[in-house]
Design an enzyme around this catalytic site. Structure first.
Site, PDB file in Angstrom:
ATOM      1  N   HIS A  56      10.427   3.930   9.400  1.00 23.53           N
ATOM      2  CA  HIS A  56      11.244   2.677   9.357  1.00 23.53           C
ATOM      3  C   HIS A  56      10.550   1.180  10.654  1.00 23.53           C
ATOM      4  CE1 HIS A  56      11.408   2.266   4.909  1.00 23.53           C
ATOM      5  NE2 HIS A  56      11.639   3.460   4.735  1.00 23.53           N
TER       6      HIS A  56
ATOM      7  N   SER B 188      16.669   4.734   5.533  1.00 21.27           N
ATOM      8  CA  SER B 188      16.098   4.475   4.848  1.00 21.27           C
ATOM      9  C   SER B 188      17.660   4.441   3.853  1.00 21.27           C
ATOM     10  CB  SER B 188      14.412   4.643   4.087  1.00 21.27           C
ATOM     11  OG  SER B 188      14.412   7.064   3.316  1.00 21.27           O
TER      12      SER B 188
ATOM     13  N   LYS C 165       4.092   1.737   5.939  1.00 19.79           N
ATOM     14  CA  LYS C 165       4.943   1.281   5.651  1.00 19.79           C
ATOM     15  C   LYS C 165       4.738   0.082   7.400  1.00 19.79           C
ATOM     16  CE  LYS C 165       8.251   4.300   4.571  1.00 19.79           C
ATOM     17  NZ  LYS C 165       8.501   5.838   4.637  1.00 19.79           N
TER      18      LYS C 165
HETATM   19  C1  LIG Z   1       8.351   7.268   4.366  1.00 20.44           C
HETATM   20  C2  LIG Z   1       9.049   7.809   5.334  1.00 20.44           C
HETATM   21  C3  LIG Z   1       8.455   9.020   5.046  1.00 20.44           C
HETATM   22  C4  LIG Z   1       6.593   9.450   4.294  1.00 20.44           C
HETATM   23  O1  LIG Z   1       5.976   8.757   5.416  1.00 20.44           O
HETATM   24  P1  LIG Z   1       4.569   7.867   3.563  1.00 20.44           P
HETATM   25  O2  LIG Z   1       3.521   8.109   5.142  1.00 20.44           O
HETATM   26  O3  LIG Z   1       4.739   7.527   2.756  1.00 20.44           O
HETATM   27  O4  LIG Z   1       4.388   9.504   2.789  1.00 20.44           O
HETATM   28  C5  LIG Z   1       8.541   9.822   5.999  1.00 20.44           C
HETATM   29  N1  LIG Z   1       9.979   9.386   6.973  1.00 20.44           N
HETATM   30  C6  LIG Z   1      10.253   8.858   6.597  1.00 20.44           C
HETATM   31  C7  LIG Z   1      11.745   8.558   7.344  1.00 20.44           C
HETATM   32  C8  LIG Z   1      10.388   7.518   5.105  1.00 20.44           C
HETATM   33  O5  LIG Z   1      10.865   6.798   5.140  1.00 20.44           O
END
Ligand SMILES: *Cc1c(COP(=O)(O)O)cnc(C)c1O
Length: 401
Positions: free
Chosen positions: A211, A183, A242
């Site tokens: 992502h 990320s 996302k």
């Molecule tokens: C955003 C993210 C999460 C967490 O997801 P949420 O549903 O927002 O809690 C977990 N792992 C990765 C790699 C992320 O980018």
């Protein structure tokens, strides 16, 4: 503890964070945050939203969500294992399993809750968890919740991974855990090599595709599909927060495995289930992406265009291969100054500084989406270039080449 002590403790802690430039400034958004939004009272082009496909403000999905709200009410009043599983939660899991070409799926309150709850359910005493050094914090915390031993390999380095795996024969189970898309840099894990190595050494694989879901693969089926690895990764984890525009985490895998998770994962057992409007929005989003390939085309056109324009303007965009595009700056203070200047100029980006990334590797993290227009992206490049000039960023400002 005496009364008032906590305020003293907090004050000292905040002073430390401030001295390290680690305090988050609160930004308040009015209305939907898709492409343009009013942020802290100013109209801004949003380049820091994970709403890749614009589904958070999609008319069809909003309609489905509103209907669920009317039909089922605002909350479920229970956890999933008591009265908190409504028809919508079941439909969502079934649709998701179909979409991901998997046997079964299970949803959780968030991606964070998924990693936090599922990893310690798979690995415990006598097991080994093997993790990429740049994995997401929710993976790190999930591993900490486990009694398994933990080992870290160098970022995306399969030789480093193999050194760990060669040394793993004494453990009961071995689980290799990796983000599919990282990320902070937007680079991809070498999943085919990781899966091959894991298999060679009798280890299982767990891929966090937060992502990659809705971004990579056929109709957004994710990184595992993108690499042609469906059925070869033991646990595929993702999120609705996302590209799918709502909120919630999930795992897809075997039917028995998901049934075991239903009986063991603590956030599933002990924390309230998603409101009907949320489950309905996620369900509608999964259905929507399958009917709208043009969204992905637009997302990737924008991604390629923006990266090309940035490079032509002299920016270093690091090792990104996805819509997450870092604009490398270097010093934390410079990244902060550039983000502040950009905000004044109408571009909302987030500076990513130490300790989120190594010292000297501060950057502005930009994320383009399908909702941005070419004019939006041109505007962003123009303002980024101007801010880079003000900040004295090397190599930037020469225009096209
Ligand atoms: C955003 C993210 C999460 C967490 O997801 P949420 O549903 O927002 O809690 C977990 N792992 C990765 C790699 C992320 O980018």
């Amino acid at each position: 503890m005496r009364q008032g002590d906590l305020e003293e403790i907090a004050k000292a802690e905040l002073a430390v964070l401030a001295s390290e430039d680690r305090l988050w400034k609160r930004h308040v958004v009015e209305g939907p945050a898709t492409s343009w939004a009013v942020v802290d009272g100013r109209r801004e082009l949003v380049l820091c939203s994970n709403d890749y496909l614009g589904l958070a403000n999609n008319a069809e999905i909003k309609r489905e969500s509103a209907q669920a709200l009317e039909a089922y009410g605002v909350g479920t009043g229970a956890v999933r294992v008591i009265a908190g599983t409504m028809r919508l939660h079941v439909q969502l899991e079934e649709e998701l399993a179909r979409f991901k070409n998997a046997e079964a799926a299970i949803t959780f309150q968030s991606g964070f809750a998924t990693n936090f709850g599922v990893i310690p359910t798979i690995a415990g005493e006598g097991d080994l968890l093997v993790s990429d050094e740049l994995n997401h914090g929710s993976i790190i915390d999930g591993m900490r919740m486990s009694r398994a031993e933990r080992k870290v390999y160098s970022h995306n380095d399969v030789d480093s991974l193999e050194r760990v795996l060669k040394d793993s024969a004494a453990y009961r189970r071995v689980l290799v855990v990796t983000d599919a898309v990282f990320s902070m840099d937007g680079d991809l894990a070498p999943l085919p090599e990781i899966v091959k190595l894991a298999r060679k050494h009798g280890a299982m694989t767990y891929v966090d595709d937060a992502h990659g879901e809705g971004v990579l693969g056929d109709l957004g089926r994710g990184a595992v599909n993108h690499f042609g690895l469906e059925g070869q990764v033991d646990v595929e984890m993702g999120t609705f927060s996302k590209a799918f525009g709502s909120v919630g985490g999930y795992v897809v895998g075997g039917g028995g495995f998901c049934e075991m998770l239903r009986n063991r994962v603590r956030p599933f057992l002990l924390s309230g289930s998603h409101p009907p409007a949320v489950a309905a929005a996620s369900l509608a989003a999964v259905r929507y992406v399958q009917k709208h390939p043009e969204l992905f085309e637009r997302l990737w056109e924008n991604t390629r265009y923006f990266k090309r324009r940035l490079r032509e303007s002299g920016f270093d965009t690091g090792r990104s291969e996805t819509p997450i595009t870092p604009v490398m700056v270097g010093e934390s203070a410079k990244a902060q100054a550039m983000a502040d200047e950009l905000f004044r100029q109408g571009v909302f980006v987030i500076p990513i500084v130490f300790p989120m990334v190594p010292r000297g590797a501060a950057r502005l993290r930009t994320i383009v989406g399908a909702s941005h227009t070419t004019e939006d992206l041109d505007f962003a490049v123009e303002k980024l270039t101007a801010a880079a000039r003000v900040a004295g960023l090397k190599g930037v400002g020469g225009g096209g080449r």
